[in-house]
Design an enzyme around this catalytic site. Structure first.
Site, PDB file in Angstrom:
ATOM      1  CD  GLU A 415      -2.403  -1.353   2.732  1.00  0.00           C
ATOM      2  OE1 GLU A 415      -2.492  -0.336   3.452  1.00  0.00           O
ATOM      3  OE2 GLU A 415      -2.744  -2.477   3.105  1.00  0.00           O
ATOM      4  CG  LEU A 444      -6.093  -0.700   2.885  1.00  0.00           C
ATOM      5  CD1 LEU A 444      -6.389   0.774   3.102  1.00  0.00           C
ATOM      6  CD2 LEU A 444      -6.894  -1.526   3.867  1.00  0.00           C
ATOM      7  CD  GLU A 446      -3.192  -5.041   5.726  1.00  0.00           C
ATOM      8  OE1 GLU A 446      -2.896  -3.846   5.563  1.00  0.00           O
ATOM      9  OE2 GLU A 446      -4.371  -5.435   5.883  1.00  0.00           O
ATOM     10  CD  GLN A 468       0.236   2.147   4.924  1.00  0.00           C
ATOM     11  OE1 GLN A 468      -0.817   2.481   5.461  1.00  0.00           O
ATOM     12  NE2 GLN A 468       0.458   2.284   3.629  1.00  0.00           N
ATOM     13  CE1 TYR A 472      -3.466  -0.758  10.621  1.00  0.00           C
ATOM     14  CE2 TYR A 472      -2.336  -0.069   8.622  1.00  0.00           C
ATOM     15  CZ  TYR A 472      -3.089   0.238   9.750  1.00  0.00           C
ATOM     16  OH  TYR A 472      -3.458   1.532   9.978  1.00  0.00           O
ATOM     17  CG  HIS A 517      -0.637   4.228  13.368  1.00  0.00           C
ATOM     18  ND1 HIS A 517      -1.893   4.653  13.740  1.00  0.00           N
ATOM     19  CD2 HIS A 517      -0.707   3.980  12.040  1.00  0.00           C
ATOM     20  CE1 HIS A 517      -2.680   4.676  12.674  1.00  0.00           C
ATOM     21  NE2 HIS A 517      -1.980   4.270  11.630  1.00  0.00           N
TER      22      HIS A 517
END
Length: 730
Positions: A415, A444, A446, A468, A472, A517
């Site tokens: 991505e 998008l 995985e 990313q 994920y 994140h």
């Protein structure tokens, strides 16, 4: 009477007894079944049916370990005959007749022996060597799959994508240029997110005009173990999808099945676009040997299925066409049964696997000398001046460019990696330099990204996909655990999927984050057999270790997870602002780091700090302050989290007699558990402690610092360990 006996009795009585006029199905004059093809199809169906019976008998003898059969699905023999033996096939676990038919097409393979050695877990079985019962043969282009939850569909899409892409790149492909990928599965699996995602990704590619020569085959028997599939659900769900041509046939009617399969295969081969073949089937003998159908099926339902028996339909077609008499059908039925059970008796005497080393041998072959030689081999000059100070991110960018220049079969994708150059800019400029065929964006999903990579590696390319964020990856972990890591295991190395997955992860990002994140969970990766987990912290190690992973993929088919600490991507300083101490000289292209080798900083004899990732700068800063307090330590950067650098770890642990593991992953399921266990297993008797992140998800903002390991945690734990007194056991 057993289910096997009941099925046998019904077939015999139906063949020998009077038949209604509408039971006769004459051979068509047009390109349908001719005499030879009809007999080949019937013999393949007979072999599959009797193999199911033999598997149940072998279980009764104490040497049969697999009873999921293909009875009722023998119509898939027609599918095999519609394809070429060179068309790659990733098969459903009820594909016995397909496998028998393909073996007959190709010649030289005894399909019955293959299948029954698999049932017996015999070491001589030619694909998995007794490790599992799968359908697979390299010379038949049948790629072994467990196919449990449609987990093989993303890989199949990757194989289909790779056929044209390899040709476009001038790279040798494992499959003919006009091959059709066949991927079969059941009607229950069609509802799994893996199937939905894979079919969607194929349609997504075709919608954009990309070649996608894949035939999805749903063998619909109306049941998912005991749960019925709603009537007409499969057609409603997949009968009118954009860029997916739908075909349907009665899989119990051999002529209809063959005609429709040929039409579907021709469509895919000619147009290089995906198609969905929906074959209506029946299921006999339950889901497996332990399944009692009487608990959820009525006698009338079972009886109705018996009248649709595909074996009986083919027998009636042969007798109606005058090819065989009813007695010749029964004679052929008994002859094949005798041959199959003779093979079953031999399989009972086959030798099983006898040692753990023998079992594990194909999982992760390691040839470090060849890997080193490959890592040193370059065909283009480096893109950055050797010795120039670079950040971690710059090191990755330069190394990817060097590797793309040295390996023409290498592709980089994920991505946002194309025009944007990645969320953090690590692939910036690569698409412009190497083209959209080699550096490109994906949808998008995985599962689809990893499936594309698995199919590409299997087909002759060298995939380096990007996930990313670490969080994920968990959406698609089965593509690594159940597919990537098992292929060499299930094929004894005959098939492999070289793969380096770049994953941005870990915590400590400032001004951004939350759990998705700042994910610090590695438990899902650490227990995958054979998976290499690379975790560089410094720019020079990042470059050298990425070269190693790519070389290992190319040489040994190694599957690597390459973990990149996001918080260190653009870090320049270590101890104070402006010191540029976290920059490092870009290493010569020939430099690499052998898998399983650590790196040590300092020579202190009081304490060994063992760490990785963000823990390295944390530990180096803590070690500096401890030194000012009179505690002389050394810091060991593991660099490789699987396999752990046990030899280096032990050497550095014994040099001080005290080990403190600084682990930014969670206390439960984290890396430190493995490090401490490795020390104990090796007989280390010195002091061992650990600081790890809290068993919590990482919250947003400054609160993240409350659950992640801090420098203060390290200093406090180190001081407590030293205050406990001298330790002489090393």
């Amino acid at each position: 009477m057993s289910a096997v006996e009941d099925l046998d009795r019904h077939f015999r009585e139906a063949v020998a007894g009077p038949r209604s006029a509408d039971a006769a199905i004459p051979l068509r004059d047009s390109g349908g079944l001719d005499t030879d093809t009809a007999l080949d199809l019937f013999d393949a169906q007979l072999e599959s049916r009797h193999t199911d019976a033999a598997a149940r008998w072998m279980q009764q003898q104490g040497r049969g370990y697999y009873t999921i059969g293909s009875s009722g699905h023998e119509g898939n023999a027609a599918l095999a005959l519609a394809l070429r033996p060179t068309d790659p096939a990733l098969l459903h676990y009820r594909s016995g007749a397909f496998y028998c038919a393909r073996a007959r097409q190709a010649g030289g393979v005894d399909a019955v022996r293959d299948m029954l050695l698999g049932v017996a877990a015999g070491a001589e079985e030619p694909i998995a060597g007794g490790r599992h019962k799968v359908y697979g043969r390299h010379e038949l282009a049948v790629i072994p799959q467990t196919s449990t939850i449609a987990s093989h569909l993303p890989r199949a899409v990757g194989v289909a994508w790779s056929i044209a892409r390899a040709r476009r790149l001038g790279t040798e492909c494992a499959w003919p240029a006009d091959a059709v990928v066949c991927c079969s599965f059941g009607d229950a699996s069609v509802n799994h997110s893996t199937a939905a995602g894979a079919i969607n990704s194929a349609c997504h590619a075709a919608y954009q005009g990309l070649p996608m020569p894949i035939l999805f085959v749903c063998e619909d028997n109306g049941l998912g173990i005991s749960v019925p599939t709603p009537h007409d659900w499969v057609r409603q769900a997949y009968g009118s999808r954009p860029s997916l041509t739908y075909f349907a046939a009665d899989g119990c009617d051999p002529q209809a099945a063959l005609d429709t399969a040929r039409e579907a295969v021709t469509h895919v081969r000619k147009n290089r676009q995906p198609a969905f073949l929906h074959l209506s089937m029946v299921r006999f003998l339950g889901h497996a040997g332990s399944d009692a159908e009487a608990a959820y099926r009525t006698p009338s339902e079972v009886a109705a299925d018996l009248e649709r028996d595909p074996l009986l339909a083919t027998a009636r077609l042969l007798t109606a066409a005058g090819i065989l008499s009813p007695q010749q059908v029964l004679d052929r039925y008994d002859e094949v049964s005798g041959r199959v059970f003779a093979v079953a008796k031999e399989a009972l005497e086959s030798e099983p696997l006898t040692t753990a080393a023998q079992i594990a041998a194909p999982i992760a072959p390691r040839r470090p000398d060849l890997v080193a030689a490959t890592a040193r081999r370059t065909t283009e000059p480096p893109t950055a001046p050797v010795g120039e100070p670079v950040t971690f991110a710059q090191a990755i960018t330069h190394t990817l460019a060097d590797l793309l220049g040295s390996h023409p079969e290498m592709v980089v994708f994920g991505e946002d990696v194309g025009r944007k150059g990645g969320v953090y800019g690590l692939t910036r400029g690569l698409q412009r330099r190497f083209g959209t065929a080699r550096v490109f964006d994906t949808l998008l999903d995985e599962q689809s990204i990893l499936g594309l990579a698995l199919g590409a590696g299997l087909s002759g390319l060298l995939p380096v996909p990007e996930i990313q964020y670490l969080a994920y990856l968990h959406n698609a972990a089965d593509q690594l655990r159940g597919e990537a890591a098992t292929l060499q295991f299930f094929s004894q190395g005959q098939y492999r999927n070289p793969l380096v997955v770049r994953i941005a992860g870990y915590g400590y990002q400032r001004g951004f984050g939350g759990h998705f994140h700042n994910d610090n969970a590695l438990g899902a990766l650490r227990d995958i057999p054979g998976l290499v987990i690379a975790s560089p912290s410094r720019p020079d190690d990042a470059a050298a270790m990425l070269r190693t992973c790519v070389a290992a993929a190319k040489v040994d088919g190694t599957v690597s997870a390459f973990l990149e600490p996001i918080a260190l991507y653009h870090t320049r300083d270590l101890h104070e602002e402006g010191d540029n101490a976290w920059l490092a000289a870009y290493p010569p292209p020939a430099d690499h780091v052998p898998i399983g080798r650590a790196r040590t900083y300092g020579t202190g004899t009081d304490l060994t700090l063992v760490t990785f990732g963000n823990g390295l700068p944390i530990s180096l800063r803590a070690a500096r302050r401890l030194d000012q307090q009179g505690i002389a330590g050394r810091v060991v950067d593991l660099r490789w989290l699987a396999p752990l650098p046990v030899e280096d770890l032990l050497r550095e642990a014994r040099s001080t007699g005290r080990v403190l593991v600084v682990d930014e992953t969670r206390r439960t399921g984290g890396v430190s558990e493995g490090v401490v266990t490795a020390l104990v297993d090796a007989g280390f008797t010195g002091a061992v402690g650990r600081v790890a992140s809290v068993d919590s998800f990482v919250p947003l903002g400054k609160a993240a610092q409350l659950v992640l390991v801090s420098e203060a945690d390290v200093e406090r734990a180190a001081t407590e360990m030293l205050s406990a007194g001298p330790n002489t056991q090393r």
